[in-house]
Design a protein around this motif. Structure first.
Motif, PDB file in Angstrom:
ATOM      1  N   PHE A 192      25.922 -44.741  -4.497  1.00 23.02           N
ATOM      2  CA  PHE A 192      26.959 -44.799  -5.524  1.00 23.02           C
ATOM      3  C   PHE A 192      26.638 -43.961  -6.762  1.00 23.02           C
ATOM      4  O   PHE A 192      27.539 -43.536  -7.470  1.00 23.02           O
ATOM      5  N   SER A 193      25.368 -43.729  -6.998  1.00 24.03           N
ATOM      6  CA  SER A 193      24.976 -42.969  -8.184  1.00 24.03           C
ATOM      7  C   SER A 193      23.747 -42.123  -7.859  1.00 24.03           C
ATOM      8  O   SER A 193      22.631 -42.460  -8.260  1.00 24.03           O
ATOM      9  N   PRO A 194      23.949 -41.025  -7.138  1.00 24.54           N
ATOM     10  CA  PRO A 194      22.794 -40.216  -6.719  1.00 24.54           C
ATOM     11  C   PRO A 194      22.040 -39.624  -7.911  1.00 24.54           C
ATOM     12  O   PRO A 194      22.649 -39.245  -8.916  1.00 24.54           O
ATOM     13  N   LYS A 195      20.731 -39.577  -7.762  1.00 24.09           N
ATOM     14  CA  LYS A 195      19.878 -39.055  -8.839  1.00 24.09           C
ATOM     15  C   LYS A 195      20.215 -37.612  -9.190  1.00 24.09           C
ATOM     16  O   LYS A 195      20.079 -37.201 -10.327  1.00 24.09           O
ATOM     17  N   ASN A 196      20.638 -36.846  -8.204  1.00 17.77           N
ATOM     18  CA  ASN A 196      20.915 -35.433  -8.466  1.00 17.77           C
ATOM     19  C   ASN A 196      22.362 -35.166  -8.862  1.00 17.77           C
ATOM     20  O   ASN A 196      22.781 -34.018  -8.931  1.00 17.77           O
ATOM     21  N   ASP A 197      23.127 -36.218  -9.125  1.00 22.66           N
ATOM     22  CA  ASP A 197      24.517 -36.086  -9.576  1.00 22.66           C
ATOM     23  C   ASP A 197      25.386 -35.245  -8.642  1.00 22.66           C
ATOM     24  O   ASP A 197      26.210 -34.453  -9.082  1.00 22.66           O
ATOM     25  N   ALA A 198      25.216 -35.442  -7.343  1.00 27.89           N
ATOM     26  CA  ALA A 198      26.044 -34.721  -6.379  1.00 27.89           C
ATOM     27  C   ALA A 198      27.487 -35.218  -6.424  1.00 27.89           C
ATOM     28  O   ALA A 198      28.412 -34.472  -6.142  1.00 27.89           O
ATOM     29  N   TRP A 199      27.654 -36.492  -6.767  1.00 23.38           N
ATOM     30  CA  TRP A 199      28.968 -37.109  -6.925  1.00 23.38           C
ATOM     31  C   TRP A 199      28.808 -38.280  -7.864  1.00 23.38           C
ATOM     32  O   TRP A 199      27.713 -38.569  -8.327  1.00 23.38           O
ATOM     33  N   PHE A 200      29.893 -38.982  -8.139  1.00 27.11           N
ATOM     34  CA  PHE A 200      29.814 -40.138  -9.038  1.00 27.11           C
ATOM     35  C   PHE A 200      30.765 -41.222  -8.558  1.00 27.11           C
ATOM     36  O   PHE A 200      31.660 -40.983  -7.754  1.00 27.11           O
ATOM     37  N   GLU A 201      30.539 -42.414  -9.087  1.00 29.43           N
ATOM     38  CA  GLU A 201      31.402 -43.540  -8.762  1.00 29.43           C
ATOM     39  C   GLU A 201      32.381 -43.740  -9.906  1.00 29.43           C
ATOM     40  O   GLU A 201      31.984 -43.903 -11.055  1.00 29.43           O
ATOM     41  N   ASP A 202      33.649 -43.725  -9.571  1.00 33.58           N
ATOM     42  CA  ASP A 202      34.692 -44.008 -10.554  1.00 33.58           C
ATOM     43  C   ASP A 202      34.964 -45.502 -10.492  1.00 33.58           C
ATOM     44  O   ASP A 202      35.625 -45.991  -9.581  1.00 33.58           O
ATOM     45  N   SER A 203      34.428 -46.229 -11.456  1.00 32.09           N
ATOM     46  CA  SER A 203      34.523 -47.696 -11.425  1.00 32.09           C
ATOM     47  C   SER A 203      35.961 -48.187 -11.560  1.00 32.09           C
ATOM     48  O   SER A 203      36.274 -49.301 -11.158  1.00 32.09           O
ATOM     49  N   ARG A 204      36.838 -47.372 -12.099  1.00 30.93           N
ATOM     50  CA  ARG A 204      38.245 -47.776 -12.219  1.00 30.93           C
ATOM     51  C   ARG A 204      38.953 -47.823 -10.866  1.00 30.93           C
ATOM     52  O   ARG A 204      39.976 -48.465 -10.719  1.00 30.93           O
ATOM     53  N   SER A 205      38.385 -47.158  -9.880  1.00 29.07           N
ATOM     54  CA  SER A 205      39.013 -47.123  -8.557  1.00 29.07           C
ATOM     55  C   SER A 205      39.078 -48.491  -7.909  1.00 29.07           C
ATOM     56  O   SER A 205      39.941 -48.743  -7.072  1.00 29.07           O
ATOM     57  N   ALA A 206      38.176 -49.373  -8.283  1.00 27.90           N
ATOM     58  CA  ALA A 206      38.187 -50.721  -7.714  1.00 27.90           C
ATOM     59  C   ALA A 206      39.501 -51.428  -8.033  1.00 27.90           C
ATOM     60  O   ALA A 206      39.983 -52.243  -7.246  1.00 27.90           O
ATOM     61  N   TYR A 207      40.091 -51.091  -9.155  1.00 25.73           N
ATOM     62  CA  TYR A 207      41.344 -51.731  -9.555  1.00 25.73           C
ATOM     63  C   TYR A 207      42.566 -51.099  -8.895  1.00 25.73           C
ATOM     64  O   TYR A 207      43.617 -51.705  -8.826  1.00 25.73           O
ATOM     65  N   THR A 208      42.420 -49.886  -8.423  1.00 23.91           N
ATOM     66  CA  THR A 208      43.552 -49.183  -7.834  1.00 23.91           C
ATOM     67  C   THR A 208      43.566 -49.251  -6.312  1.00 23.91           C
ATOM     68  O   THR A 208      44.543 -48.859  -5.686  1.00 23.91           O
TER      69      THR A 208
END
Length: 162
Positions: A98-114
């Motif tokens: 969910f949160s890779p050390k190398n910042d390859a991607w990120f988790e959008d926490s707002r997506s849980a609501y959508t």
């Protein structure tokens, strides 16, 4: 938590890790950066970052899978070792996804609501890569929810033992 519940969770996590390892390994064995037909060096470097993170996830998953197998085979069942292993899996595998050390991607926490997928890439990626991560996300989320208990419980035990 009782031995039976911890053992059951360890078995569940073991199966999750086995499927995850196979899925990631199959993708990495069949896909190369050259196949992606990237237009510029920035895109190429971004894919290298993503593939590096996927390889790291495979290694963490396989190491954790081995640890689960050893603990599940031991008699009597070693509950403290199992709990420590589940705690480590939470940090090495789940959090890394969910949160890779190398910042390859990120988790959008707002997506849980959508109701949408929460993993977002910083750039557009190939459909097969997008589908891979999308396909893994649901199980990672399920295991994260199951293992969050070990995050707080293990830390509490460590603080109390000092």
């Amino acid at each position: 938590m009782g031995n039976t519940l911890v053992k059951s969770q360890l078995n569940d996590v073991k199966e999750f890790l086995k499927k995850t390892s196979i899925t990631l390994e199959d993708f990495l064995n069949e896909t190369t950066i050259s196949q992606m037909n990237l237009e510029n060096e920035e895109d190429r470097n971004y894919y290298k970052l993503i593939f590096s993170n996927l390889r790291r996830l495979v290694v963490y998953s396989e190491e954790s899978l081995d640890a689960c197998a050893v603990i599940l085979q031991s008699e009597p069942f070693q509950k403290p070792a199992a709990e420590k292993t589940l705690y480590r899996i939470y940090h090495q595998c789940i959090e890394e996804f969910f949160s890779p050390k190398n910042d390859a991607w990120f988790e959008d926490s707002r997506s849980a609501y959508t109701g949408k997928n929460s993993i977002k890439f910083y750039r557009d990626v190939a459909e097969n890569l997008h589908q891979l991560v999308k396909g893994l996300e649901g199980e990672f989320q399920r295991i994260r929810e199951e293992l969050e208990f070990y995050e707080t419980d293990y830390r509490t035990k460590m603080i109390q033992s000092k």
